[in-house]
Design a protein around this motif. Sequence first.
Motif, mmCIF file in Angstrom:
data_model
loop_
_atom_site.group_PDB
_atom_site.id
_atom_site.type_symbol
_atom_site.label_atom_id
_atom_site.label_comp_id
_atom_site.label_asym_id
_atom_site.label_seq_id
_atom_site.Cartn_x
_atom_site.Cartn_y
_atom_site.Cartn_z
ATOM 1 N N TYR A 7 0.844 -1.192 0.000
ATOM 2 C CA TYR A 7 0.000 0.000 0.000
ATOM 3 C C TYR A 7 0.881 1.245 0.000
ATOM 4 O O TYR A 7 0.951 1.971 0.981
ATOM 5 N N ASN A 8 1.576 1.503 -1.091
ATOM 6 C CA ASN A 8 2.539 2.605 -1.080
ATOM 7 C C ASN A 8 2.258 3.666 -2.142
ATOM 8 O O ASN A 8 3.111 4.500 -2.421
ATOM 9 N N ALA A 9 1.067 3.663 -2.720
ATOM 10 C CA ALA A 9 0.777 4.581 -3.824
ATOM 11 C C ALA A 9 0.922 6.035 -3.415
ATOM 12 O O ALA A 9 1.498 6.850 -4.148
ATOM 13 N N GLU A 10 0.381 6.400 -2.232
ATOM 14 C CA GLU A 10 0.428 7.796 -1.820
ATOM 15 C C GLU A 10 1.858 8.293 -1.639
ATOM 16 O O GLU A 10 2.160 9.466 -1.879
ATOM 17 N N TYR A 11 2.746 7.394 -1.244
ATOM 18 C CA TYR A 11 4.162 7.739 -1.058
ATOM 19 C C TYR A 11 4.789 8.171 -2.380
ATOM 20 O O TYR A 11 5.486 9.193 -2.451
ATOM 21 N N TRP A 12 4.554 7.422 -3.437
ATOM 22 C CA TRP A 12 5.176 7.729 -4.723
ATOM 23 C C TRP A 12 4.515 8.918 -5.411
ATOM 24 O O TRP A 12 5.178 9.706 -6.093
ATOM 25 N N LEU A 13 3.214 9.075 -5.229
ATOM 26 C CA LEU A 13 2.531 10.232 -5.804
ATOM 27 C C LEU A 13 3.029 11.529 -5.163
ATOM 28 O O LEU A 13 3.325 12.508 -5.858
ATOM 29 N N LEU A 14 3.120 11.540 -3.831
ATOM 30 C CA LEU A 14 3.620 12.739 -3.163
ATOM 31 C C LEU A 14 5.093 12.965 -3.484
ATOM 32 O O LEU A 14 5.530 14.108 -3.659
ATOM 33 N N GLY A 15 5.868 11.884 -3.589
ATOM 34 C CA GLY A 15 7.270 12.024 -3.964
ATOM 35 C C GLY A 15 7.441 12.700 -5.304
ATOM 36 O O GLY A 15 8.341 13.533 -5.492
ATOM 37 N N ASP A 16 6.575 12.370 -6.247
ATOM 38 C CA ASP A 16 6.630 13.012 -7.559
ATOM 39 C C ASP A 16 6.350 14.502 -7.433
ATOM 40 O O ASP A 16 7.053 15.338 -8.020
#
Length: 317
Positions: A105-114
């Motif tokens: 469940y790591n989608a929010e991490y990569w979206l915010l990282g972008d």
Amino acid sequence: MKASVPLVAFILLALALLLISSRFNPSPSPKSLLSSSPTLQSAPRLKVFVADLPRSLNYGLLDEYWALSTPDSRIGVDPDAGLRPAAAAAAPWKPYPENPLIKQYNAEYWLLGDLETPGGRRGSSFAERVYDLDRADVVFVPFFATLSAEMELGWGRKGGFLKKEGNEDYRRQREVVDRIRESEAWRRSGGRDHVFVLTVIVSDEIELPFEGMIDYSDFSVFVPVSKALQPKWLVNYLRSISEQRKRRYRLNMAQVQRVFEYDNGNPGGIGPVPPDGAVNHIWRKIYQKVPIIREAMIREKRKPEATGSKGRFLRLK
């Protein structure tokens, strides 16, 4: 927990993406989709405004995770034990856990990282971060919602997932709700243009990630919930699938695999994203929803006050 936000843009990754319903033309084959993605020079970009939330609700949760000294109570071991010293010292952005119960469940991490990546390093991202709310297509809420829930499940009070008192995840969710609903952005749109990342969904009616861009029936098995809940039915059904059909699924899955890859290979997730990876496909999918969101906001403005609906966020029970 029930989500009940009329026309608010939600991303439900892994099992669903954006609860706003819409219909698209039949999707192209995975191969043709990936080979014909437009370049950023020839395509518009999604303009994203990041809501103001304290670090404790996103990267601060990773600070807490890497400072833990006890293992996940659900598995009794710490898959990240060897990584903790280096991760705890990393700043300001830390890596995402390798614990399999959390990493999925790591989608929010990569979206915010972008979105946190400086403009000169954004590369091929389909999203453009804007700092003027009036220029934004959508408002991204930077809450690591699933990580918050997993922290409570793995290290919270023993005996279950408490509903309110003593539940840190509940406290964090309430803080997000209160802060966002008090913001200028929420008052302006009633939340209809807000993007939240959630994953906790099983349904016959959900919209899957990137649906309309790829055809899941080419590489996925779908069964009705009513059947799947019957004892042994799902296991027997899966065992009945022929080897020929399995091979076909594997070949088709290989063609779309990169669509589901979030990791951009950069420390802390800060860096250019792959042009045909999951992050860019999510931004493109949201961009498709923008006209629907704007139409709903305009429609709401012309309604008499007595008939207008009030924006709702989360109702926790």
